[in-house]
Design a protein around this motif. Sequence first.
Motif, PDB file in Angstrom:
ATOM      1  N   LYS A 260       0.842  -1.202   0.000  1.00  0.00           N
ATOM      2  CA  LYS A 260       0.000   0.000   0.000  1.00  0.00           C
ATOM      3  C   LYS A 260       0.885   1.264   0.000  1.00  0.00           C
ATOM      4  O   LYS A 260       0.713   2.163  -0.821  1.00  0.00           O
ATOM      5  CB  LYS A 260      -0.909  -0.025   1.244  1.00  0.00           C
ATOM      6  N   ASN A 261       1.863   1.303   0.902  1.00  0.00           N
ATOM      7  CA  ASN A 261       2.734   2.476   1.001  1.00  0.00           C
ATOM      8  C   ASN A 261       3.595   2.653  -0.251  1.00  0.00           C
ATOM      9  O   ASN A 261       3.782   3.770  -0.747  1.00  0.00           O
ATOM     10  CB  ASN A 261       3.619   2.373   2.247  1.00  0.00           C
ATOM     11  N   TYR A 262       4.107   1.525  -0.741  1.00  0.00           N
ATOM     12  CA  TYR A 262       4.936   1.524  -1.958  1.00  0.00           C
ATOM     13  C   TYR A 262       4.153   2.111  -3.125  1.00  0.00           C
ATOM     14  O   TYR A 262       4.663   2.927  -3.900  1.00  0.00           O
ATOM     15  CB  TYR A 262       5.341   0.076  -2.239  1.00  0.00           C
ATOM     16  N   GLU A 380      -1.450   9.596   6.559  1.00  0.00           N
ATOM     17  CA  GLU A 380      -1.079  10.997   6.393  1.00  0.00           C
ATOM     18  C   GLU A 380       0.436  11.143   6.226  1.00  0.00           C
ATOM     19  O   GLU A 380       0.917  11.906   5.389  1.00  0.00           O
ATOM     20  CB  GLU A 380      -1.570  11.776   7.614  1.00  0.00           C
ATOM     21  N   GLU A 381       1.176  10.388   7.027  1.00  0.00           N
ATOM     22  CA  GLU A 381       2.650  10.441   6.917  1.00  0.00           C
ATOM     23  C   GLU A 381       3.115   9.975   5.542  1.00  0.00           C
ATOM     24  O   GLU A 381       4.037  10.554   4.961  1.00  0.00           O
ATOM     25  CB  GLU A 381       3.299   9.581   8.014  1.00  0.00           C
ATOM     26  N   VAL A 382       2.507   8.914   5.038  1.00  0.00           N
ATOM     27  CA  VAL A 382       2.891   8.393   3.719  1.00  0.00           C
ATOM     28  C   VAL A 382       2.631   9.450   2.649  1.00  0.00           C
ATOM     29  O   VAL A 382       3.488   9.720   1.799  1.00  0.00           O
ATOM     30  CB  VAL A 382       2.116   7.093   3.391  1.00  0.00           C
ATOM     31  N   ASN A 383       1.461  10.055   2.705  1.00  0.00           N
ATOM     32  CA  ASN A 383       1.131  11.059   1.691  1.00  0.00           C
ATOM     33  C   ASN A 383       2.057  12.273   1.775  1.00  0.00           C
ATOM     34  O   ASN A 383       2.494  12.810   0.763  1.00  0.00           O
ATOM     35  CB  ASN A 383      -0.327  11.496   1.841  1.00  0.00           C
ATOM     36  N   ARG A 384       2.361  12.680   3.002  1.00  0.00           N
ATOM     37  CA  ARG A 384       3.246  13.831   3.172  1.00  0.00           C
ATOM     38  C   ARG A 384       4.645  13.529   2.644  1.00  0.00           C
ATOM     39  O   ARG A 384       5.274  14.346   1.978  1.00  0.00           O
ATOM     40  CB  ARG A 384       3.291  14.249   4.655  1.00  0.00           C
ATOM     41  N   ARG A 385       5.125  12.309   2.912  1.00  0.00           N
ATOM     42  CA  ARG A 385       6.441  11.899   2.410  1.00  0.00           C
ATOM     43  C   ARG A 385       6.456  11.878   0.890  1.00  0.00           C
ATOM     44  O   ARG A 385       7.422  12.301   0.256  1.00  0.00           O
ATOM     45  CB  ARG A 385       6.803  10.501   2.919  1.00  0.00           C
TER      46      ARG A 385
END
Length: 395
Positions: A260-262, A380-385
Amino acid sequence: MPGFELFGDTERKHLNDVLDTGVLMRYGFDGMRKGHWKAKELEAALCRRMQSKHAQLVSSGTAALTVALASAGVGAGDEVIMPTFTFVASFESLMAVGAVPVLVDIDDTLTLDPVAVEKAVTPRTRVVMPVHMCGSSAQLKELKAICEKHGLLLLEDACQAIGATYEGRPLGSYGDLGCFSFDYVKTITCGEGGGIITDNAKYAENADHYSDHGHDHVGQDRGAEQHPFLGYNYRISELHAAVGLAQISRLDEFLEIQKKNYTIFREALSVVPGITFRRVPEEAEENYSFLSFFLPDEAAARKAHKALGEAGVDGCFYWYDNNWHYIKKWDHLKDLRSPGKLPQEIIDGMPDYKNRDFSASNAIIGRTISVLIKLGWTEEEVNRRAEKMVKAVKG
Ligand SMILES: *Cc1c(COP(=O)(O)O)cnc(C)c1O
Protein backbone atom coordinates in the motif's frame (compact mmCIF):
# COMPACT_ATOMS: atom_id res chain seq x y z
CA MET A 1 10.51 -3.19 5.81
CA PRO A 2 11.44 -3.83 9.47
CA GLY A 3 9.09 -6.11 11.39
CA PHE A 4 10.31 -4.60 14.66
CA GLU A 5 8.06 -1.64 14.01
CA LEU A 6 5.04 -3.75 14.82
CA PHE A 7 6.04 -5.90 17.82
CA GLY A 8 3.00 -6.72 19.91
CA ASP A 9 1.07 -9.26 21.95
CA THR A 10 1.85 -12.26 19.72
CA GLU A 11 5.61 -11.74 20.11
CA ARG A 12 5.15 -11.31 23.87
CA LYS A 13 3.09 -14.48 24.20
CA HIS A 14 5.60 -16.72 22.44
CA LEU A 15 8.50 -15.16 24.37
CA ASN A 16 6.72 -15.70 27.69
CA ASP A 17 6.10 -19.36 26.81
CA VAL A 18 9.87 -19.77 26.58
CA LEU A 19 10.69 -17.71 29.67
CA ASP A 20 8.11 -19.62 31.72
CA THR A 21 9.86 -22.93 31.06
CA GLY A 22 13.37 -21.44 31.18
CA VAL A 23 14.46 -23.61 28.23
CA LEU A 24 16.25 -21.19 25.93
CA MET A 25 17.95 -24.03 24.01
CA ARG A 26 16.32 -25.40 20.88
CA TYR A 27 17.47 -29.01 21.38
CA GLY A 28 16.91 -31.35 24.31
CA PHE A 29 15.58 -30.62 27.81
CA ASP A 30 12.40 -32.40 26.72
CA GLY A 31 11.05 -32.86 30.25
CA MET A 32 11.32 -29.19 31.18
CA ARG A 33 9.92 -27.51 28.12
CA LYS A 34 6.20 -28.16 28.58
CA GLY A 35 5.76 -28.91 24.92
CA HIS A 36 7.28 -25.66 23.65
CA TRP A 37 9.53 -26.11 20.63
CA LYS A 38 9.63 -22.63 19.10
CA ALA A 39 12.47 -23.28 16.65
CA LYS A 40 10.81 -26.47 15.39
CA GLU A 41 7.47 -24.71 15.08
CA LEU A 42 9.03 -21.83 13.17
CA GLU A 43 10.74 -24.32 10.84
CA ALA A 44 7.36 -25.95 10.18
CA ALA A 45 5.77 -22.54 9.59
CA LEU A 46 8.57 -21.58 7.21
CA CYS A 47 8.06 -24.82 5.22
CA ARG A 48 4.33 -24.14 4.94
CA ARG A 49 4.66 -20.48 3.97
CA MET A 50 7.54 -21.08 1.56
CA GLN A 51 6.12 -24.26 -0.01
CA SER A 52 9.29 -26.09 0.88
CA LYS A 53 9.89 -29.62 2.18
CA HIS A 54 12.61 -28.76 4.70
CA ALA A 55 13.71 -25.75 6.73
CA GLN A 56 16.67 -25.23 9.06
CA LEU A 57 16.87 -22.23 11.32
CA VAL A 58 20.27 -20.80 12.22
CA SER A 59 21.73 -17.81 14.03
CA SER A 60 21.77 -15.30 11.13
CA GLY A 61 21.27 -14.85 7.41
CA THR A 62 25.04 -15.01 6.97
CA ALA A 63 25.05 -18.32 8.85
CA ALA A 64 22.18 -19.52 6.64
CA LEU A 65 24.24 -18.90 3.48
CA THR A 66 27.33 -20.52 5.04
CA VAL A 67 25.42 -23.58 6.23
CA ALA A 68 23.57 -23.89 2.91
CA LEU A 69 26.87 -23.93 1.01
CA ALA A 70 28.53 -26.40 3.36
CA SER A 71 25.45 -28.65 3.36
CA ALA A 72 25.49 -28.85 -0.41
CA GLY A 73 29.16 -29.84 -0.35
CA VAL A 74 30.61 -26.53 -1.49
CA GLY A 75 34.11 -25.99 -0.13
CA ALA A 76 37.70 -24.95 -0.67
CA GLY A 77 38.48 -23.50 -4.09
CA ASP A 78 34.95 -23.86 -5.47
CA GLU A 79 33.86 -20.78 -7.40
CA VAL A 80 30.52 -19.18 -6.63
CA ILE A 81 29.05 -16.58 -8.96
CA MET A 82 27.45 -13.67 -7.10
CA PRO A 83 26.45 -10.07 -7.90
CA THR A 84 28.38 -6.81 -7.39
CA PHE A 85 25.35 -5.34 -5.63
CA THR A 86 24.47 -7.17 -2.41
CA PHE A 87 25.29 -7.08 1.29
CA VAL A 88 28.86 -8.02 2.33
CA ALA A 89 27.46 -11.22 3.90
CA SER A 90 27.32 -12.80 0.43
CA PHE A 91 31.09 -13.04 0.00
CA GLU A 92 31.70 -13.55 3.73
CA SER A 93 29.66 -16.76 3.71
CA LEU A 94 31.52 -18.06 0.67
CA MET A 95 34.93 -17.34 2.11
CA ALA A 96 33.90 -18.96 5.40
CA VAL A 97 33.77 -22.31 3.60
CA GLY A 98 36.91 -21.56 1.56
CA ALA A 99 35.00 -20.85 -1.64
CA VAL A 100 35.96 -18.10 -4.09
CA PRO A 101 33.51 -15.26 -4.74
CA VAL A 102 33.27 -14.50 -8.44
CA LEU A 103 31.50 -11.15 -8.69
CA VAL A 104 29.63 -10.34 -11.89
CA ASP A 105 27.60 -7.41 -13.15
CA ILE A 106 23.99 -6.67 -12.43
CA ASP A 107 21.43 -5.26 -14.85
CA ASP A 108 18.38 -3.00 -14.48
CA THR A 109 16.65 -5.63 -12.31
CA LEU A 110 19.37 -4.73 -9.71
CA THR A 111 20.21 -8.45 -9.66
CA LEU A 112 22.57 -10.77 -11.58
CA ASP A 113 22.78 -10.20 -15.33
CA PRO A 114 22.36 -13.73 -16.80
CA VAL A 115 24.60 -12.90 -19.76
CA ALA A 116 27.41 -11.89 -17.39
CA VAL A 117 26.82 -15.06 -15.35
CA GLU A 118 27.16 -17.34 -18.38
CA LYS A 119 30.44 -15.63 -19.31
CA ALA A 120 31.84 -16.14 -15.79
CA VAL A 121 31.35 -19.92 -15.68
CA THR A 122 34.62 -21.89 -15.49
CA PRO A 123 35.41 -25.56 -14.79
CA ARG A 124 35.72 -24.59 -11.08
CA THR A 125 32.25 -23.01 -10.83
CA ARG A 126 29.91 -24.89 -8.46
CA VAL A 127 27.15 -22.43 -7.60
CA VAL A 128 25.21 -19.47 -8.95
CA MET A 129 24.04 -17.33 -6.06
CA PRO A 130 21.52 -14.67 -7.10
CA VAL A 131 20.64 -12.08 -4.48
CA HIS A 132 17.06 -10.83 -4.64
CA MET A 133 18.05 -7.31 -3.66
CA CYS A 134 15.63 -4.77 -2.26
CA GLY A 135 12.64 -7.06 -2.34
CA SER A 136 12.55 -8.22 -5.94
CA SER A 137 13.53 -11.35 -7.80
CA ALA A 138 16.52 -12.16 -9.94
CA GLN A 139 15.85 -13.61 -13.40
CA LEU A 140 15.52 -17.12 -12.06
CA LYS A 141 14.38 -18.93 -15.20
CA GLU A 142 17.43 -17.73 -17.13
CA LEU A 143 19.77 -18.48 -14.22
CA LYS A 144 18.31 -21.95 -13.74
CA ALA A 145 18.87 -22.71 -17.43
CA ILE A 146 22.55 -21.77 -17.02
CA CYS A 147 22.80 -23.95 -13.91
CA GLU A 148 21.23 -26.93 -15.70
CA LYS A 149 23.49 -26.51 -18.71
CA HIS A 150 26.67 -26.49 -16.61
CA GLY A 151 25.60 -28.75 -13.71
CA LEU A 152 25.64 -25.96 -11.09
CA LEU A 153 23.66 -25.39 -7.91
CA LEU A 154 21.23 -22.48 -7.71
CA LEU A 155 21.35 -20.92 -4.23
CA GLU A 156 18.96 -18.01 -3.67
CA ASP A 157 19.87 -15.28 -1.22
CA ALA A 158 16.34 -14.15 -0.38
CA CYS A 159 17.41 -12.33 2.79
CA GLN A 160 15.85 -9.07 1.58
CA ALA A 161 12.95 -10.56 -0.31
CA ILE A 162 10.87 -12.73 1.99
CA GLY A 163 7.32 -12.92 0.69
CA ALA A 164 8.19 -11.95 -2.89
CA THR A 165 7.43 -14.48 -5.63
CA TYR A 166 8.61 -15.82 -9.00
CA GLU A 167 6.18 -17.73 -11.23
CA GLY A 168 3.89 -17.65 -8.20
CA ARG A 169 6.39 -19.48 -6.00
CA PRO A 170 7.85 -17.88 -2.87
CA LEU A 171 11.40 -16.65 -3.48
CA GLY A 172 13.88 -19.03 -1.90
CA SER A 173 11.91 -22.08 -3.02
CA TYR A 174 12.82 -21.91 -6.73
CA GLY A 175 16.49 -22.85 -6.51
CA ASP A 176 18.16 -25.89 -4.92
CA LEU A 177 18.45 -23.96 -1.66
CA GLY A 178 17.13 -20.61 -0.43
CA CYS A 179 18.22 -18.43 2.49
CA PHE A 180 16.47 -15.83 4.64
CA SER A 181 17.68 -13.38 7.25
CA PHE A 182 15.67 -12.47 10.31
CA ASP A 183 18.06 -9.81 11.55
CA TYR A 184 16.74 -6.70 13.21
CA VAL A 185 16.05 -4.65 10.07
CA LYS A 186 14.50 -7.32 7.85
CA THR A 187 10.83 -7.66 6.88
CA ILE A 188 10.28 -10.19 9.64
CA THR A 189 12.78 -10.35 12.47
CA CYS A 190 13.91 -12.61 15.31
CA GLY A 191 16.35 -9.95 16.56
CA GLU A 192 19.02 -12.14 15.00
CA GLY A 193 18.35 -15.26 12.99
CA GLY A 194 18.29 -16.91 9.61
CA GLY A 195 16.71 -19.80 7.76
CA ILE A 196 17.53 -22.23 4.95
CA ILE A 197 14.88 -23.95 2.86
CA THR A 198 15.33 -26.84 0.47
CA ASP A 199 13.45 -29.77 -1.01
CA ASN A 200 16.63 -31.86 -0.91
CA ALA A 201 16.51 -34.24 2.08
CA LYS A 202 20.28 -34.78 2.15
CA TYR A 203 21.09 -31.06 2.19
CA ALA A 204 18.50 -30.60 4.94
CA GLU A 205 20.00 -33.37 7.05
CA ASN A 206 23.48 -31.97 6.52
CA ALA A 207 22.28 -28.49 7.52
CA ASP A 208 20.72 -29.88 10.70
CA HIS A 209 24.00 -31.54 11.71
CA TYR A 210 26.41 -28.89 10.44
CA SER A 211 24.74 -26.01 12.25
CA ASP A 212 25.06 -27.86 15.59
CA HIS A 213 28.67 -29.12 15.80
CA GLY A 214 27.98 -32.04 13.45
CA HIS A 215 25.77 -33.72 16.10
CA ASP A 216 23.43 -36.18 14.40
CA HIS A 217 20.47 -35.45 16.73
CA VAL A 218 19.64 -39.17 17.00
CA GLY A 219 18.30 -40.46 20.32
CA GLN A 220 17.33 -38.80 23.58
CA ASP A 221 20.79 -38.69 25.18
CA ARG A 222 22.55 -35.69 23.73
CA GLY A 223 25.95 -36.81 25.01
CA ALA A 224 25.68 -40.04 23.05
CA GLU A 225 25.16 -38.42 19.69
CA GLN A 226 27.42 -39.36 16.81
CA HIS A 227 29.28 -36.97 14.52
CA PRO A 228 29.00 -37.99 10.89
CA PHE A 229 31.13 -34.96 9.99
CA LEU A 230 32.61 -31.74 11.35
CA GLY A 231 30.35 -28.81 12.06
CA TYR A 232 30.09 -25.47 13.84
CA ASN A 233 27.65 -23.78 16.15
CA TYR A 234 25.21 -21.75 14.09
CA ARG A 235 22.20 -22.51 16.33
CA ILE A 236 19.29 -20.19 16.90
CA SER A 237 17.94 -19.84 20.45
CA GLU A 238 14.35 -20.48 21.50
CA LEU A 239 13.98 -16.80 22.44
CA HIS A 240 14.85 -15.65 18.94
CA ALA A 241 12.68 -18.33 17.35
CA ALA A 242 9.75 -17.29 19.59
CA VAL A 243 9.85 -13.76 18.17
CA GLY A 244 10.13 -15.13 14.64
CA LEU A 245 7.16 -17.43 15.14
CA ALA A 246 5.02 -14.43 15.98
CA GLN A 247 6.42 -12.43 13.08
CA ILE A 248 5.91 -15.08 10.39
CA SER A 249 2.25 -15.29 11.35
CA ARG A 250 2.07 -11.59 10.48
CA LEU A 251 4.09 -11.69 7.25
CA ASP A 252 1.11 -11.29 4.94
CA GLU A 253 -0.18 -8.39 7.03
CA PHE A 254 3.26 -6.70 6.73
CA LEU A 255 3.40 -7.32 2.97
CA GLU A 256 0.01 -5.75 2.51
CA ILE A 257 1.06 -2.58 4.37
CA GLN A 258 4.30 -2.39 2.36
CA LYS A 259 2.43 -2.75 -0.92
CA LYS A 260 0.00 0.00 0.00
CA ASN A 261 2.73 2.48 1.00
CA TYR A 262 4.94 1.52 -1.96
CA THR A 263 2.08 2.10 -4.39
CA ILE A 264 1.46 5.62 -3.08
CA PHE A 265 5.15 6.53 -3.51
CA ARG A 266 5.36 4.94 -6.92
CA GLU A 267 2.29 6.67 -8.29
CA ALA A 268 3.55 10.00 -6.96
CA LEU A 269 7.04 9.58 -8.44
CA SER A 270 5.89 8.29 -11.81
CA VAL A 271 4.80 11.80 -12.86
CA VAL A 272 8.36 13.13 -12.42
CA PRO A 273 10.06 13.51 -15.82
CA GLY A 274 13.17 11.37 -16.29
CA ILE A 275 12.40 8.87 -13.52
CA THR A 276 12.16 5.19 -14.39
CA PHE A 277 11.71 2.26 -12.06
CA ARG A 278 13.75 -0.82 -11.32
CA ARG A 279 12.77 -3.66 -13.68
CA VAL A 280 10.89 -6.50 -12.04
CA PRO A 281 10.97 -9.70 -14.15
CA GLU A 282 7.53 -10.32 -15.65
CA GLU A 283 7.30 -13.67 -13.81
CA ALA A 284 7.88 -11.94 -10.46
CA GLU A 285 6.10 -9.94 -7.79
CA GLU A 286 8.05 -7.83 -5.31
CA ASN A 287 7.61 -7.86 -1.55
CA TYR A 288 7.49 -4.03 -1.73
CA SER A 289 10.10 -3.49 1.00
CA PHE A 290 11.87 -0.82 -1.12
CA LEU A 291 10.92 1.39 -4.02
CA SER A 292 13.95 1.65 -6.32
CA PHE A 293 14.17 4.09 -9.20
CA PHE A 294 16.65 5.43 -11.72
CA LEU A 295 17.56 9.02 -12.53
CA PRO A 296 18.83 9.78 -16.05
CA ASP A 297 22.50 9.99 -14.97
CA GLU A 298 24.83 9.93 -11.96
CA ALA A 299 24.83 13.71 -11.48
CA ALA A 300 21.03 13.79 -11.39
CA ALA A 301 20.93 10.90 -8.93
CA ARG A 302 23.43 12.56 -6.60
CA LYS A 303 21.47 15.80 -6.75
CA ALA A 304 18.16 14.04 -6.05
CA HIS A 305 19.62 12.04 -3.16
CA LYS A 306 21.02 15.20 -1.59
CA ALA A 307 17.72 17.00 -2.01
CA LEU A 308 15.83 14.09 -0.42
CA GLY A 309 18.14 14.27 2.60
CA GLU A 310 17.75 18.01 2.91
CA ALA A 311 13.96 17.64 2.71
CA GLY A 312 14.15 15.28 5.71
CA VAL A 313 13.08 12.15 3.81
CA ASP A 314 15.04 9.49 5.71
CA GLY A 315 15.57 5.92 4.52
CA CYS A 316 16.73 6.94 1.01
CA PHE A 317 19.74 4.97 -0.18
CA TYR A 318 22.27 5.98 -2.84
CA TRP A 319 24.03 2.62 -2.99
CA TYR A 320 26.91 3.86 -5.18
CA ASP A 321 28.42 5.67 -2.17
CA ASN A 322 27.34 3.08 0.38
CA ASN A 323 30.04 1.09 2.20
CA TRP A 324 27.94 -2.02 2.78
CA HIS A 325 26.20 -2.92 -0.44
CA TYR A 326 28.35 -2.26 -3.50
CA ILE A 327 31.74 -3.42 -4.80
CA LYS A 328 33.08 0.14 -5.19
CA LYS A 329 33.70 0.56 -1.44
CA TRP A 330 34.65 -3.03 -0.58
CA ASP A 331 38.37 -2.34 -0.16
CA HIS A 332 38.67 -5.03 2.51
CA LEU A 333 37.62 -7.59 -0.12
CA LYS A 334 39.81 -6.11 -2.85
CA ASP A 335 42.85 -6.11 -0.53
CA LEU A 336 41.94 -9.50 1.03
CA ARG A 337 42.38 -7.98 4.48
CA SER A 338 41.98 -10.58 7.21
CA PRO A 339 43.03 -10.82 10.86
CA GLY A 340 44.63 -14.16 10.04
CA LYS A 341 45.97 -15.96 6.99
CA LEU A 342 43.29 -16.83 4.45
CA PRO A 343 43.11 -20.28 2.83
CA GLN A 344 45.51 -20.54 -0.11
CA GLU A 345 42.60 -21.54 -2.38
CA ILE A 346 41.02 -18.13 -1.81
CA ILE A 347 44.27 -16.21 -2.27
CA ASP A 348 45.09 -18.10 -5.47
CA GLY A 349 41.59 -18.11 -6.89
CA MET A 350 40.47 -14.57 -6.11
CA PRO A 351 39.93 -12.41 -9.19
CA ASP A 352 41.75 -9.06 -9.23
CA TYR A 353 38.86 -6.91 -8.06
CA LYS A 354 40.94 -3.73 -7.97
CA ASN A 355 41.28 -3.81 -11.73
CA ARG A 356 38.11 -5.60 -12.88
CA ASP A 357 35.78 -3.67 -15.12
CA PHE A 358 32.40 -3.24 -13.47
CA SER A 359 31.34 -0.31 -15.63
CA ALA A 360 28.03 -2.01 -16.49
CA SER A 361 27.12 -2.21 -12.78
CA ASN A 362 28.43 1.31 -12.14
CA ALA A 363 26.23 2.66 -14.91
CA ILE A 364 23.17 1.27 -13.12
CA ILE A 365 23.99 1.73 -9.43
CA GLY A 366 25.32 5.24 -10.12
CA ARG A 367 21.78 6.22 -11.16
CA THR A 368 19.81 4.25 -8.54
CA ILE A 369 18.02 5.50 -5.44
CA SER A 370 16.04 3.17 -3.16
CA VAL A 371 13.49 4.31 -0.63
CA LEU A 372 12.82 2.09 2.36
CA ILE A 373 9.13 1.33 2.87
CA LYS A 374 8.14 1.34 6.53
CA LEU A 375 5.25 -0.38 8.23
CA GLY A 376 4.45 2.06 11.01
CA TRP A 377 3.57 5.17 8.99
CA THR A 378 0.08 6.61 9.15
CA GLU A 379 -1.66 7.30 5.86
CA GLU A 380 -1.08 11.00 6.39
CA GLU A 381 2.65 10.44 6.92
CA VAL A 382 2.89 8.39 3.72
CA ASN A 383 1.13 11.06 1.69
CA ARG A 384 3.25 13.83 3.17
CA ARG A 385 6.44 11.90 2.41
CA ALA A 386 5.30 11.25 -1.15
CA GLU A 387 4.75 14.96 -1.65
CA LYS A 388 8.17 15.83 -0.20
CA MET A 389 9.85 13.18 -2.34
CA VAL A 390 8.34 14.45 -5.57
CA LYS A 391 9.35 18.01 -4.76
CA ALA A 392 12.92 17.02 -3.88
CA VAL A 393 13.43 14.77 -6.91
CA LYS A 394 11.96 17.29 -9.36
CA GLY A 395 14.65 19.77 -8.22
C1 LIG B 1 20.81 -9.04 5.74
C2 LIG B 1 21.41 -9.76 4.58
C3 LIG B 1 22.22 -10.91 4.74
C4 LIG B 1 22.74 -11.38 6.05
O1 LIG B 1 21.84 -11.50 7.05
P1 LIG B 1 22.28 -11.36 8.60
O2 LIG B 1 21.11 -11.99 9.26
O3 LIG B 1 22.39 -9.89 8.89
O4 LIG B 1 23.53 -12.10 8.79
C5 LIG B 1 22.64 -11.58 3.61
N1 LIG B 1 22.33 -11.15 2.38
C6 LIG B 1 21.58 -10.04 2.19
C7 LIG B 1 21.24 -9.63 0.80
C8 LIG B 1 21.12 -9.31 3.28
O5 LIG B 1 20.43 -8.19 3.07
